[in-house]
Design a protein around this motif. Structure first.
Motif, PDB file in Angstrom:
ATOM      1  N   LYS B  32       0.863  -1.175   0.000  1.00  0.00           N
ATOM      2  CA  LYS B  32       0.000   0.000   0.000  1.00  0.00           C
ATOM      3  C   LYS B  32       0.900   1.225   0.000  1.00  0.00           C
ATOM      4  O   LYS B  32       1.909   1.241   0.739  1.00  0.00           O
ATOM      5  N   VAL B  33       0.549   2.211  -0.800  1.00  0.00           N
ATOM      6  CA  VAL B  33       1.388   3.410  -0.847  1.00  0.00           C
ATOM      7  C   VAL B  33       0.526   4.670  -0.923  1.00  0.00           C
ATOM      8  O   VAL B  33      -0.618   4.629  -1.381  1.00  0.00           O
ATOM      9  N   GLU B  58      -3.305  -1.188   5.341  1.00  0.00           N
ATOM     10  CA  GLU B  58      -4.093  -0.043   4.880  1.00  0.00           C
ATOM     11  C   GLU B  58      -3.508   1.253   5.455  1.00  0.00           C
ATOM     12  O   GLU B  58      -3.203   1.321   6.642  1.00  0.00           O
ATOM     13  N   ILE B  59      -3.378   2.271   4.609  1.00  0.00           N
ATOM     14  CA  ILE B  59      -2.783   3.527   5.080  1.00  0.00           C
ATOM     15  C   ILE B  59      -3.885   4.452   5.581  1.00  0.00           C
ATOM     16  O   ILE B  59      -4.846   4.731   4.867  1.00  0.00           O
ATOM     17  N   GLY B  60      -3.747   4.899   6.820  1.00  0.00           N
ATOM     18  CA  GLY B  60      -4.701   5.877   7.367  1.00  0.00           C
ATOM     19  C   GLY B  60      -4.329   7.248   6.861  1.00  0.00           C
ATOM     20  O   GLY B  60      -4.429   7.536   5.671  1.00  0.00           O
ATOM     21  N   SER B  61      -3.842   8.079   7.752  1.00  0.00           N
ATOM     22  CA  SER B  61      -3.448   9.422   7.349  1.00  0.00           C
ATOM     23  C   SER B  61      -2.285   9.374   6.367  1.00  0.00           C
ATOM     24  O   SER B  61      -1.264   8.738   6.637  1.00  0.00           O
TER      25      SER B  61
ATOM     26  N   LEU C   5      -0.467   4.508 -10.390  1.00  0.00           N
ATOM     27  CA  LEU C   5      -0.306   5.524  -9.364  1.00  0.00           C
ATOM     28  C   LEU C   5      -0.776   6.851  -9.951  1.00  0.00           C
ATOM     29  O   LEU C   5      -0.227   7.317 -10.942  1.00  0.00           O
ATOM     30  N   GLU C 177      -2.255   7.764  -5.115  1.00  0.00           N
ATOM     31  CA  GLU C 177      -2.383   6.423  -4.562  1.00  0.00           C
ATOM     32  C   GLU C 177      -2.626   5.486  -5.735  1.00  0.00           C
ATOM     33  O   GLU C 177      -3.030   5.927  -6.814  1.00  0.00           O
ATOM     34  N   PRO C 178      -2.442   4.206  -5.509  1.00  0.00           N
ATOM     35  CA  PRO C 178      -2.742   3.268  -6.586  1.00  0.00           C
ATOM     36  C   PRO C 178      -4.245   3.260  -6.862  1.00  0.00           C
ATOM     37  O   PRO C 178      -5.046   3.345  -5.937  1.00  0.00           O
ATOM     38  N   ILE C 256     -10.620  13.399   3.450  1.00  0.00           N
ATOM     39  CA  ILE C 256      -9.240  13.229   3.905  1.00  0.00           C
ATOM     40  C   ILE C 256      -9.168  13.138   5.429  1.00  0.00           C
ATOM     41  O   ILE C 256      -8.348  12.401   5.989  1.00  0.00           O
ATOM     42  N   SER C 258     -11.105  11.694   7.458  1.00  0.00           N
ATOM     43  CA  SER C 258     -11.415  10.350   7.964  1.00  0.00           C
ATOM     44  C   SER C 258     -10.185   9.452   7.935  1.00  0.00           C
ATOM     45  O   SER C 258     -10.082   8.513   8.715  1.00  0.00           O
ATOM     46  N   ARG C 259      -9.248   9.777   7.051  1.00  0.00           N
ATOM     47  CA  ARG C 259      -8.015   8.990   7.004  1.00  0.00           C
ATOM     48  C   ARG C 259      -7.180   9.253   8.251  1.00  0.00           C
ATOM     49  O   ARG C 259      -6.583   8.351   8.830  1.00  0.00           O
ATOM     50  N   ILE C 260      -7.138  10.512   8.641  1.00  0.00           N
ATOM     51  CA  ILE C 260      -6.365  10.878   9.836  1.00  0.00           C
ATOM     52  C   ILE C 260      -7.051  10.277  11.062  1.00  0.00           C
ATOM     53  O   ILE C 260      -6.406   9.763  11.966  1.00  0.00           O
ATOM     54  N   LYS C 262      -8.787   7.589  11.164  1.00  0.00           N
ATOM     55  CA  LYS C 262      -8.566   6.143  11.199  1.00  0.00           C
ATOM     56  C   LYS C 262      -7.267   5.826  11.941  1.00  0.00           C
ATOM     57  O   LYS C 262      -7.212   4.923  12.780  1.00  0.00           O
ATOM     58  N   THR C 263      -6.232   6.592  11.643  1.00  0.00           N
ATOM     59  CA  THR C 263      -4.957   6.415  12.345  1.00  0.00           C
ATOM     60  C   THR C 263      -5.144   6.693  13.839  1.00  0.00           C
ATOM     61  O   THR C 263      -4.670   5.934  14.693  1.00  0.00           O
ATOM     62  N   PRO C 338      -2.867  12.944  13.802  1.00  0.00           N
ATOM     63  CA  PRO C 338      -3.565  11.871  14.522  1.00  0.00           C
ATOM     64  C   PRO C 338      -3.460  12.076  16.033  1.00  0.00           C
ATOM     65  O   PRO C 338      -4.402  11.781  16.767  1.00  0.00           O
TER      66      PRO C 338
END
Lengths: 253, 179, 353
Positions: B32-33, B58-61, C5, C177-178, C256, C258-260, C262-263, C338
């Motif tokens: 994952k990248v 899985e990458i979070g932030s 990518l 991202e991929p 975006i 929600s990604r932070i 999640k961490t 985070p």
């Protein structure tokens, strides 16, 4: 056996106009419809009328119609024409719409040489909202927002649309006509037909400016309004062909 | 395992390019990248940096605040980010442009005069790839040959000279030994 | 197809093309200009059109025209440009015209900044123009989801005859991202018998219009549209639930952020704090039921956004204020770490023990 010598053009809908008595919109609508009939293009024509007295034009033409936001008809026409180049696309716009709020859309559709036809009604006043100053209101003309007459130092000077657009490389055809006399009406129809024919022949941006009357908001009888147009508008807005070139996209052919 | 990398320098130094190479390599290796630039209004000359994360989960932030690895290509980014490196992390600094040394004992510091090496070898603009060579040598995050292959695969084949230069720059960095 | 990518902006552009979109109208503004550049490169090669308009206003009206002509069409912009488009958006809603509008949000008000923000939440979900209206609003949180939402947006737009907005942000637009583009390109698009393509002298004229002078006619057109909105609210709600089932603290966040989160939730779980996430993917229709259900078991809610708390009211309404709802956010393009969010989770965790 009777013979029909005069009838409603097929592309004009059999409904009464909402226009005021003596208004020349009706004449111009008819001319446009006659041209669509004569060119046999009703089935592939899309008309676009934005905000203004002609906002209900979608009720009056039998072809497909779009009601556009104020001033934006040339951009909407661009979207239609670029999506379906086989369609014949025309806009029907008033002076406030085309030369005030929609100036950018007008100028840039012209400069791109959009292959569309614009019918521009110049009656020197805002009709639908009840007689306010238009960009084409002439100096000294009294309107509800220029109660002491339009003054250059206060409200600026009138916009000369055909003159302005004729300076742009994308404009193929710009002509100013009038519908004040039978002779001028015949000339106006010829110009409108040319503006549609140009599009069929892919010549580029074509505009016909039609000097028109607004007896209601000018506060004149229909006959006096025609006289006022001749006396006051024509010297400021001389009739004639301002540009007529063969093809604005020639370098690409 | 998750590796968080921050690459920072001036616009035009190939900072974003270097980050993309790592992200692309990671993707093709099945990891994952993510790659996130810190963008400014200027296209060239301003500060530029990018966050790259390579992970097997899985990458979070996607934002790298505390990098495992920092690439620093100018003094401004050294001053700004050197202190944020995680304990046990690695600093790669272009010592041609950064005269300071880190005083931290809890990180590994690798100084490469990448800009000088590039100009000595007529590889102007190649400092970023020289540093990538050293990075692969030090971290072993990816196999050397595979990385080179991936890096040049994004260059159009009609630019043979550019492919050669990148390969050369990579190997200069890979083989560079600090005195 | 293999993964590639790509930047979010490029992935959305490519996904649009693969969804059958051949018409793009836009105006440059950071941080979404890559879309126009991508379209400008690709469209001429596939018989499509990328046209740079003279303004955002002109661009959305070109979209209106193209949509009237029945084609799949999109525009993209960033916050200040979306404000300019709102007139056209309102007309498109009133004329029942589908399209895709992408907002790669930046900070406001005014010229604001060019860094990521989510401060157009109210605009997107409550008032994207004058009048009684909704757009379907999708808020992806990865490049893959951005691509998937693009194709979904075109399908939903055509199905319900509504404009659809993808509400992204500068980080999603710019990050890579991929991404994998699933399946083959869409070639069969839905019929649009309402489009103004010329009568061909075979049917009655079609009229694209948002004007109704009779109050009862306007009201019935609005009522008809709201019936469609009801169906959308019933069938098209999308959200992601992450560790929410047993959570004491539910984070509500999108895009975006929600990604932070999640961490941060992962860090909280390691400390033994039961935190979870409910992430709306559709910001309208809003996942009210999912939140209401979560309120039956969770103790508190924490909304995290890149604004001053615009979504908080929607969460409170969804759970009918049955649980405390707190907020944490950063603005101006500053992204929370985070750790900052974890600190908020800890504070809540401390008081619910």
């Amino acid at each position: 056996m009777s013979k029909t010598v005069f009838d409603r053009p097929h592309s004009l809908s059999p409904v009464p106009f909402h226009y005021c008595p003596g208004c020349t919109h009706g004449i111009v609508h008819r001319l446009v419809a006659e041209v669509i009939d004569e060119l046999g293009i009703e089935g592939r024509t899309v008309g676009i009328a934005p905000v203004g007295c002609s906002v209900f034009a979608y009720n009056y033409f039998e072809c497909d119609m779009i009601e556009a936001p104020h001033g934006r008809a040339p951009a909407v026409a661009t979207g239609v024409k670029r999506s379906r180049p086989e369609n014949v696309v025309f806009t029907y716009q008033g002076d406030g719409d085309l030369a005030a709020i929609g100036t950018a859309e007008t100028v840039h559709s012209a400069t791109r040489g959009e292959n569309i036809t614009i019918i521009f009604i110049n009656n020197a006043i805002y009709g639908m909202t009840g007689g306010q100053m238009a960009p084409t209101t002439i100096l000294g003309q009294v309107t509800t927002t220029t109660p002491y007459g339009r003054q250059a130092a206060v409200q600026g000077c009138p916009v000369h649309v055909c003159e302005m657009l004729s300076t742009l490389d994308g404009t193929a055809y710009a002509e100013r006509v009038s519908v004040d006399t039978p002779k001028n009406i015949i000339a106006a129809k010829k110009a409108i037909k040319k503006a549609f024919t140009n599009q069929i022949e892919k010549k580029g941006f074509s505009i016909v400016e039609v000097l028109s009357t607004c007896p209601t908001n000018w506060g004149l009888s229909p006959a006096d309004a025609l006289e006022w147009l001749r006396k006051n508008m024509m010297p400021v807005y001389p009739l004639g062909v301002y540009k007529d070139v063969d093809n604005v996209h020639k370098e690409e052919n | 395992m998750t590796t968080k990398i921050l690459i920072a320098g001036f616009g035009g130094q190939g900072v974003l390019f270097a980050g993309k190479q790592i992200a692309k390599m990671g993707m093709d290796a099945g990891m994952k990248v993510s790659w996130l630039p810190s963008y400014g209004p200027e296209m060239r000359g301003g500060t530029a940096n990018c966050s790259v994360i390579v992970s097997d989960e899985e990458i979070g932030s996607p934002i790298v605040n505390t990098p495992d690895i920092l690439f620093s290509f100018n003094i401004q980014s050294f001053d700004k980010f050197e202190k944020s490196i995680k304990a046990g992390g690695i600093l790669f600094a272009d010592s041609s442009l950064i005269s300071k040394k880190s005083t931290r004992a809890d990180i590994k510091c690798v100084y490469v005069p990448a800009t000088e090496l590039a100009s000595e070898n007529e590889l102007t603009g190649g400092a970023n790839v020289i540093m990538l060579g050293k990075f692969i040598k030090e971290t072993g995050l990816f196999a050397k040959d595979e990385f080179i292959e991936h890096m040049v695969s994004s260059i159009p084949s009609n630019k043979a000279k550019l492919i050669e230069n990148n390969k050369k720059a990579f190997s200069i960095g890979y083989n560079y030994e600090e005195n | 197809m293999a993964k590639v990518l790509m930047k979010g902006n490029e992935a959305i552009a490519e996904a649009a093309i693969r969804s059958g979109c051949r018409h793009y109208f836009g105006y440059p503004i950071t941080p979404q200009t890559e879309i126009a550049e991508y379209m400008a490169k690709r469209m001429p090669k596939i018989g499509g059109l990328c046209l740079q308009a003279e303004s955002e206003i002109a661009a959305i009206n070109m979209v209106l025209g193209a949509s009237s002509a029945g084609v799949r069409v999109m525009t993209s912009s960033s916050s200040p440009g979306i404000s300019l488009k709102s007139e056209g958006i309102s007309y498109m809603v009133g004329s029942d015209l589908p399209c895709l509008i992408l907002n790669v949000q930046r900070g406001g008000p005014g010229l604001g900044g060019i860094q990521p923000a989510q401060s157009d939440y109210y605009q997107a979900t409550k008032a994207n123009g004058h009048g009684d209206l909704h757009l379907i609003v999708l808020a992806p949180n990865s490049i893959q989801e951005a691509a998937d939402c693009t194709s979904l947006a075109f399908d939903l737009g055509d199905k319900y005859r509504v404009p659809v907005m993808i509400l992204a942000d500068g980080a999603l637009g710019q990050m890579m991202e991929p991404v994998e583009f699933s399946g083959n390109e869409k070639t069969e698009l839905p019929e649009k018998p309402w489009a103004t393509t010329g009568t061909g002298m075979k049917r009655k004229k079609n009229i694209i219009n948002s004007l109704y002078m009779q109050p009862d006619e306007l009201e019935s057109s609005i009522n008809e549209r709201f019936k469609r909105y009801d169906v959308i609210e019933k069938n098209e709600v999308r959200y992601e639930s992450y560790l929410a089932e047993d959570a004491d603290i539910i984070l509500v966040c999108y895009g975006i952020t929600s990604r932070i989160c999640k961490t941060a939730v992962g860090m909280a779980r390691k400390e033994g704090i039961k935190a979870g996430i409910i992430r709306p993917i559709t910001l309208w229709p809003y996942p009210k039921e999912a939140l209401a259900k979560a309120a039956e078991t969770a103790s508190e809610f924490l909304v995290v956004e890149l604004n001053k708390g615009q979504m908080t009211s929607d969460v409170k309404l969804a759970i009918e204020c049955s649980r405390p709802v707190s907020f944490y956010g950063r603005t101006g393009g500053v992204m929370p770490t985070p750790e900052e969010i974890l600190e908020q989770i800890r504070m809540i965790g401390g008081r619910i023990k």
